[in-house]
Design a protein around this motif. Structure first.
Motif, PDB file in Angstrom:
ATOM      1  N   ASP A  39       9.625  -1.251  -3.554  1.00 37.78           N
ATOM      2  CA  ASP A  39       9.243  -1.782  -2.241  1.00 37.78           C
ATOM      3  C   ASP A  39       8.895  -3.262  -2.335  1.00 37.78           C
ATOM      4  O   ASP A  39       9.173  -4.035  -1.412  1.00 37.78           O
ATOM      5  CB  ASP A  39       8.025  -1.023  -1.695  1.00 37.78           C
ATOM      6  N   VAL A  40       8.222  -3.632  -3.430  1.00 36.38           N
ATOM      7  CA  VAL A  40       7.805  -5.027  -3.625  1.00 36.38           C
ATOM      8  C   VAL A  40       8.124  -5.433  -5.065  1.00 36.38           C
ATOM      9  O   VAL A  40       7.720  -4.737  -6.002  1.00 36.38           O
ATOM     10  CB  VAL A  40       6.285  -5.207  -3.375  1.00 36.38           C
ATOM     11  N   ILE A  41       8.857  -6.529  -5.210  1.00 35.84           N
ATOM     12  CA  ILE A  41       9.076  -7.127  -6.538  1.00 35.84           C
ATOM     13  C   ILE A  41       8.405  -8.502  -6.519  1.00 35.84           C
ATOM     14  O   ILE A  41       8.689  -9.317  -5.632  1.00 35.84           O
ATOM     15  CB  ILE A  41      10.574  -7.285  -6.871  1.00 35.84           C
ATOM     16  N   CYS A  42       7.488  -8.741  -7.465  1.00 34.04           N
ATOM     17  CA  CYS A  42       6.767 -10.026  -7.540  1.00 34.04           C
ATOM     18  C   CYS A  42       7.186 -10.742  -8.812  1.00 34.04           C
ATOM     19  O   CYS A  42       7.448 -10.086  -9.817  1.00 34.04           O
ATOM     20  CB  CYS A  42       5.260  -9.834  -7.692  1.00 34.04           C
ATOM     21  N   ARG A  64       0.849  -1.198   0.000  1.00 33.67           N
ATOM     22  CA  ARG A  64       0.000   0.000   0.000  1.00 33.67           C
ATOM     23  C   ARG A  64       0.885   1.248   0.000  1.00 33.67           C
ATOM     24  O   ARG A  64       1.729   1.413   0.869  1.00 33.67           O
ATOM     25  CB  ARG A  64      -0.889  -0.010   1.239  1.00 33.67           C
ATOM     26  N   GLY A  65       0.747   2.062  -1.023  1.00 31.10           N
ATOM     27  CA  GLY A  65       1.560   3.281  -1.127  1.00 31.10           C
ATOM     28  C   GLY A  65       2.977   3.024  -1.608  1.00 31.10           C
ATOM     29  O   GLY A  65       3.790   3.949  -1.653  1.00 31.10           O
ATOM     30  N   GLY A  66       3.287   1.779  -1.967  1.00 31.22           N
ATOM     31  CA  GLY A  66       4.660   1.454  -2.349  1.00 31.22           C
ATOM     32  C   GLY A  66       4.879   1.432  -3.857  1.00 31.22           C
ATOM     33  O   GLY A  66       3.942   1.554  -4.654  1.00 31.22           O
ATOM     34  N   ARG A  67       6.151   1.265  -4.207  1.00 30.08           N
ATOM     35  CA  ARG A  67       6.539   1.100  -5.611  1.00 30.08           C
ATOM     36  C   ARG A  67       6.640  -0.402  -5.880  1.00 30.08           C
ATOM     37  O   ARG A  67       7.415  -1.097  -5.208  1.00 30.08           O
ATOM     38  CB  ARG A  67       7.893   1.757  -5.874  1.00 30.08           C
TER      39      ARG A  67
END
Ligand SMILES: C[S@@+](CC[C@H](N)C(=O)[O-])C[C@H]1O[C@@H](n2cnc3c(N)ncnc32)[C@H](O)[C@@H]1O
Length: 225
Positions: free
Chosen positions: A106-109, A39-42
């Protein structure tokens, strides 16, 4: 358009040849939504296919979402699906993290190809590019784990999904070696799918599947920077 589907609130259309989201797609999307940094991240979705995980992240309140696939048709499909779902996703064609320069997230999927191949050489084109990943099914997975830390913000997370036949321990070890703190955050047991069932004798011979076993765990493994 070769397919049009609806999963939860997400509408997915596909150009011909683009990977159809499957249960592992939605399992990864749900695990990603549960990450506090979402939430709110890159957010970056590697091997995005139709963009289902990327669009799910955008709907979950990510500040920005980038989606990368080696297939130009996948990139067009992501742009179409972002419009269909009223969200912003920047879709880029490229080879994994080479497509994002020096950017950090912030998150790599990633739901990469992870099927152990009959031949070790990885197919460059066609449907095999969605699934085939060398003898142990790890060719793309291991490249992602090795390259991801340079693209994570402090405290950021890498989330990868794969089967237990690819080796839970191998993913945990490679994440540690790359400087990530590993944790299996989701596990779902089920029967082998048709492709793995057909290859079961080969997997047994390679030591990837215990003799007579016809079930696998789908795993989402998180590596925290
Ligand atoms: C198993 S599909 C997953 C698609 C989507 N993430 C999903 O879960 O529905 C794997 C995708 O990886 C893409 N791919 C394969 N090798 C790649 C690479 N080196 N760089 C970027 N994308 C790649 C394929 O084109 C395909 O769309």
């Amino acid at each position: 358009m070769s397919g049009y589907g609806c999963a939860g609130m997400i509408r997915i259309a596909r150009l011909p040849g683009v990977f159809r989201p499957l249960s592992d797609t939605w399992m990864l999307a749900a695990a990603a939504r549960r990450q506090p940094r979402m939430r709110g991240g890159r957010v970056l979705d590697l091997c995005t296919g139709s963009g289902a995980v990327a669009i799910s992240a955008a709907r979950a309140g990510a500040r920005s979402v980038t989606a990368v696939d080696v297939s130009q048709r996948a990139v067009w499909t992501v742009r179409l699906n972002a419009r269909l779902n009223g969200v912003r996703v920047e879709a880029r064609r490229g080879d994994l993290l080479d497509a994002v320069g020096e950017e950090r997230f912030d998150v790599i999927c990633a739901n990469p190809p992870y099927l152990p191949a009959v031949e070790d050489a990885r197919a460059a084109r066609g449907a095999a590019r969605h699934t085939e990943a060398g003898h142990a099914g790890r060719t793309v997975l291991d490249r992602i784990i090795a390259a991801a830390p340079a693209h994570l913000l402090p405290g950021g997370v890498l989330l990868v999904i794969h089967s237990s036949v690819n080796g839970e321990g191998a993913t945990v070890d490679r994440m540690r070696a790359a400087g990530l703190e590993p944790l299996v955050v989701e596990r779902r047991r089920g029967p082998l799918g048709p492709l793995l069932t057909a290859r079961a004798p080969i997997l047994e011979a390679r030591g990837l599947l215990p003799s007579g076993e016809r079930h696998e765990d789908l795993l989402v493994v998180r590596g925290r920077a």
